[in-house]
Design a protein around this motif. Structure first.
Motif, short mmCIF file in Angstrom:
data_model
loop_
_atom_site.label_atom_id
_atom_site.label_comp_id
_atom_site.label_asym_id
_atom_site.label_seq_id
_atom_site.Cartn_x
_atom_site.Cartn_y
_atom_site.Cartn_z
N GLY A 1 12.34 1.04 -6.75
CA GLY A 1 12.76 2.20 -6.33
C GLY A 1 14.30 2.08 -5.84
N ILE A 2 14.56 1.23 -4.80
CA ILE A 2 15.83 0.97 -4.34
C ILE A 2 16.65 0.61 -5.35
N ILE A 3 16.27 -0.41 -6.36
CA ILE A 3 17.23 -0.75 -7.35
C ILE A 3 17.56 0.33 -8.11
N TRP A 4 16.48 1.21 -8.52
CA TRP A 4 16.68 2.44 -9.47
C TRP A 4 17.63 3.44 -8.84
N TYR B 1 -1.01 9.71 3.40
CA TYR B 1 -0.67 9.36 4.58
C TYR B 1 -0.36 7.86 4.87
N GLY B 2 -1.55 7.19 4.60
CA GLY B 2 -1.54 5.71 4.65
C GLY B 2 -0.56 5.14 3.58
N GLY B 3 -0.70 5.64 2.28
CA GLY B 3 0.41 5.10 1.49
C GLY B 3 2.13 5.30 1.86
N LEU B 4 2.23 6.53 2.47
CA LEU B 4 3.65 6.77 3.05
C LEU B 4 3.86 5.73 3.92
N ILE B 5 3.02 5.61 4.87
CA ILE B 5 3.53 4.64 5.85
C ILE B 5 3.69 3.14 5.23
N PHE C 1 -3.45 -5.61 -2.15
CA PHE C 1 -3.16 -5.46 -3.68
C PHE C 1 -2.40 -4.14 -3.73
N LEU C 2 -3.01 -3.00 -2.91
CA LEU C 2 -2.21 -1.67 -3.07
C LEU C 2 -0.89 -1.83 -2.26
N VAL C 3 -0.87 -2.70 -1.07
CA VAL C 3 0.45 -2.96 -0.64
C VAL C 3 1.45 -3.56 -1.38
N LEU C 4 0.95 -4.67 -2.02
CA LEU C 4 1.79 -5.39 -3.15
C LEU C 4 2.31 -4.31 -4.09
N ILE C 5 1.61 -3.53 -4.62
CA ILE C 5 2.03 -2.40 -5.74
C ILE C 5 3.00 -1.47 -5.06
N CYS C 6 2.82 -1.31 -3.78
CA CYS C 6 3.56 -0.26 -3.15
C CYS C 6 5.04 -0.75 -2.86
N SER C 7 4.94 -2.11 -2.43
CA SER C 7 6.30 -2.84 -2.06
C SER C 7 7.07 -2.90 -3.27
N ILE D 1 -0.79 6.13 -7.36
CA ILE D 1 -0.51 6.86 -6.03
C ILE D 1 0.35 6.12 -5.20
N SER D 2 -0.14 4.91 -5.18
CA SER D 2 0.56 3.84 -4.25
C SER D 2 2.13 3.35 -4.79
N PHE D 3 2.06 3.16 -6.19
CA PHE D 3 3.32 2.97 -6.81
C PHE D 3 4.16 3.98 -6.62
N MET D 4 3.81 5.13 -7.23
CA MET D 4 4.58 6.30 -7.02
C MET D 4 5.21 6.46 -5.67
#
Lengths: 184, 482
Positions: B23-26, B350-354, B11-17, B54-57
């Motif tokens: 972010g890219i579009i923005w 660190y994991g979120g950044l990866i 779920f957090l991977v989906l949110i982060c993606s 945190i993941s989304f940001m």
């Protein structure tokens, strides 16, 4: 960006020393104004933390950079080139040039959109007027139907995207604000 | 409770993606900066669970830093300030039909930059903190002045003097408003709107966005935005070829990130300038190595900027200030005791950044074609539409019509600057760094009071920076004479 500068510089490199001459005079006058203003600022905690300290330093540097530009312009015959340009200048001919005409149109239309339309009527309507007029003038290939459709739909799409997805307000009231009020 | 593995929860991977794609579009939209995206997310994140926020940001942060390269390459308008060097090196290639290769290289360089940032963040924490802690007000002020000076030197081509003038005018513009030490109003002309200073977002959008619109529409036969951008995936050998630039730019990005206030914009300008010197090439004629230098640095800067933010609670850049504020809303206070008070948070980040990095890489390749289609519309149709984006971008931060008027004024000023051969980039950097230079220089002078020369001579880092600033000016003059 630099490419754009080069794009502008190359065809009229000979005009640049004349432009630099005028720029340097304006720059030196501006710097002197800021120096005087900075010197008049109070010094509540002494000179070291005075509000005018950094403006004074920066404007003094800018003044000397202006002097440098002036010297470079004079070395490149800026004054004589400026006089030649001045003698050959004709206001009606300049305004008649296609590039100048297009520049004036886009600047005036944008100014009208920003200063007159935005904030006074809903964003979607203001943007429709701006888009329809600019596209009519600059996008001749589009055809009136396409222009009307794009000008009408796009502001709505953008307004919806920013208001709903990004939660960013648009200038003036949006039609979506009306809708939310009506639904409440 | 946080942990490294938690960041890889589906779920957090989906949110982060999702965050990375948005972010890219923005970031690709002219004027919509990473800072603005992160600032908007502060309020939004309040309703989210802490892990999700945190993941989304982190996703938005990573995505938007890269996103700026898309519009910089394809329409010659940088989506974010740090994309200016990418624009300088990439747009000439895009005009030749190599836009795809530039974007592909940007994506790969961004991914490598992110990896380097993460690796260096994790491994070099004590060493870099040692260096960063030696920077007091005096050094920070000198660093800001150097950033403006070097950008003036590298963007003005044959006339560095014009670049410096542009940068110095930018620094003066930043001084408008109530200064923070004594609360004195400078250059406001009694206008209440100017009390808080001239915000840099309308200035940036005006100088880059509106100037481009006025200039491009006035040209009856301007450049054509390429319909075909060529191959997108850069050959692996290309990246291997630039390994020296990658390592150098990673360190530049990380170091500038660690220094408080020096965000990705300083990182890319410095990395680009240093890269030109090392390679003895002029990237602005169109060079993939310039794109690599810029993109590696701004993405490595993310890891660097997070370092003082996480460990000291001092934001390394404007977006990380928003990140700190968002975590504060969730009751997390960042600082030296973070590992005790929030065990595992550092590893979760660190994991979120990866995850954000991998998501950015995949989303970016998926979003290139739609982006090219979007920016390949007829110029006469596209530019008026971009005006609408500029309006929303300028208005969004303070919701003030005055900011739109400012944007128009700076757009017109930028147009005149361009016609008179003054580069715009240094002015923008001056506006962004002006307050930092002003406050730190005055603070330093207050500390040095009584024995200015003695204090200056007693600071070796400051002396090195002074020499670098002087060398930057001398090299500019020398280049002009050549």
């Amino acid at each position: 960006m630099e490419d754009s500068v080069d794009r502008q510089q190359d065809p009229r490199k000979d005009a640049m020393p004349a432009i630099d001459f005028i720029s340097s005079i304006l720059l030196m006058a501006f710097s002197v104004g800021i120096v005087l203003w900075s010197l008049r600022m109070p010094r509540p905690g002494g000179w070291s933390s005075a509000p005018g300290l950094i403006p004074l330093f920066l404007s003094t540097c800018t003044f000397f950079m202006g002097v440098g530009l002036l010297i470079s312009s004079i070395r490149n015959k800026g004054i004589s080139r400026l006089m030649t340009k001045y003698r050959a200048f004709s206001l009606s001919q300049s305004i008649g040039r296609i590039k100048v005409k297009r520049s004036l149109w886009i600047i005036l239309l944008t100014a009208f959109y920003f200063f007159v339309l935005l904030g006074r009527i809903p964003f979607e309507f203001a943007s429709f007027i701006y888009l329809a007029s600019t596209l009519h003038i600059f996008w001749r290939k589009g055809g009136w139907l396409k222009i009307i459709l794009i000008s009408a739909l796009l502001p709505f799409v953008m307004s919806a995207l920013f208001r709903v997805v990004f939660v960013v307000f648009v200038p003036g009231e949006s039609v979506f604000d009306w809708l939310v009020r009506y639904l409440k | 409770m946080f942990s490294f593995s938690m960041a890889f929860d589906p779920f957090l991977v989906l949110i982060c993606s999702t965050g990375a794609a948005l972010g890219i579009i923005w970031g690709a939209m002219p004027g919509l900066s990473t800072t603005m995206a992160m600032a908007l997310l502060v309020g939004l994140s309040y309703g989210m669970a802490t892990h999700v926020a945190i993941s989304f940001m982190l996703g938005v942060f990573t995505g938007s830093v890269f996103g700026g390269a898309i519009s910089a390459t394809l329409i010659n308008i940088p989506g974010t300030p740090d994309a200016v060097p990418t624009q300088l090196a990439g747009f000439p290639l895009a005009k030749k039909g190599e836009g795809g290769l530039v974007l592909g290289t940007s994506i790969t360089a961004s991914m490598i930059g992110n990896w380097m940032g993460i690796l260096l963040l994790v491994s070099c924490v004590p060493f870099i903190l040692d260096i960063a802690l030696k920077f007091a007000s005096w050094e920070v002020a000198l660093l800001a002045l150097w950033g403006v000076a070097i950008s003036g030197t590298l963007t003005a081509g044959e006339a560095p003097l014009k670049g410096w003038i542009s940068g110095w005018l930018g620094l003066l513009i930043a001084l408008v408003g109530r200064e923070e030490i004594h609360g004195y109003e400078r250059f406001t002309f009694g206008n209440r709107e100017l009390l808080l200073g001239i915000p840099y977002i309308p200035v940036l959008i005006g100088l880059f966005g509106m100037t481009e619109i006025f200039d491009a529409i006035s040209e009856p036969s301007p450049y054509v935005i390429p319909q075909k951008i060529g191959k997108v995936f850069p050959p692996f050998t290309l990246i291997i070829k630039y390994w020296k630039s990658i390592i150098r730019s990673s360190f530049v990005g990380l170091l500038t990130g660690v220094i408080p206030g020096c965000g990705a914009n300083v990182a890319t300008f410095v990395s680009y300038g240093v890269g030109e010197r090392f390679t003895k090439k002029k990237f602005s004629k169109g060079d993939l190595e310039g794109v690599v230098c810029s993109e590696v640095a701004n993405n490595a800067n993310i890891g660097g900027a997070l370092l003082p933010s996480l460990v000291l609670g001092i934001p390394g850049s404007a977006p990380t200030a928003a990140f700190i504020a968002a975590l504060g809303l969730h009751g997390i206070v960042l600082g030296p005791t973070i590992d005790v008070e929030q065990p595992g948070l550092l590893y979760f980040v660190y994991g979120g950044l990866i995850v954000a990095n991998v998501a950015m890489y995949l989303s970016a390749f998926a979003l290139i074609k739609p982006s090219v289609k979007l920016f390949s519309l007829p110029r006469e149709l596209l530019l008026p539409l971009v005006t609408l984006l500029c309006v929303i971008g300028s208005f969004a931060e303070k919701m003030a019509l005055f900011d739109i008027y400012l944007m128009f004024g700076f757009g017109l000023f930028g147009y005149i600057m361009r016609k008179t051969g003054f580069p715009i980039g240094p002015m923008v950097l001056g506006v962004i760094l002006g307050n930092m230079a002003d406050q730190n220089l005055r603070r330093a002078m207050e500390v040095f009071k009584g024995d200015v020369i003695g204090h200056i001579l007693s600071r070796p880092v400051g002396i090195i920076l002074i020499l670098i600033v002087i060398l930057t000016f001398i090299s500019g003059i020398y280049r002009r004479k050549q």
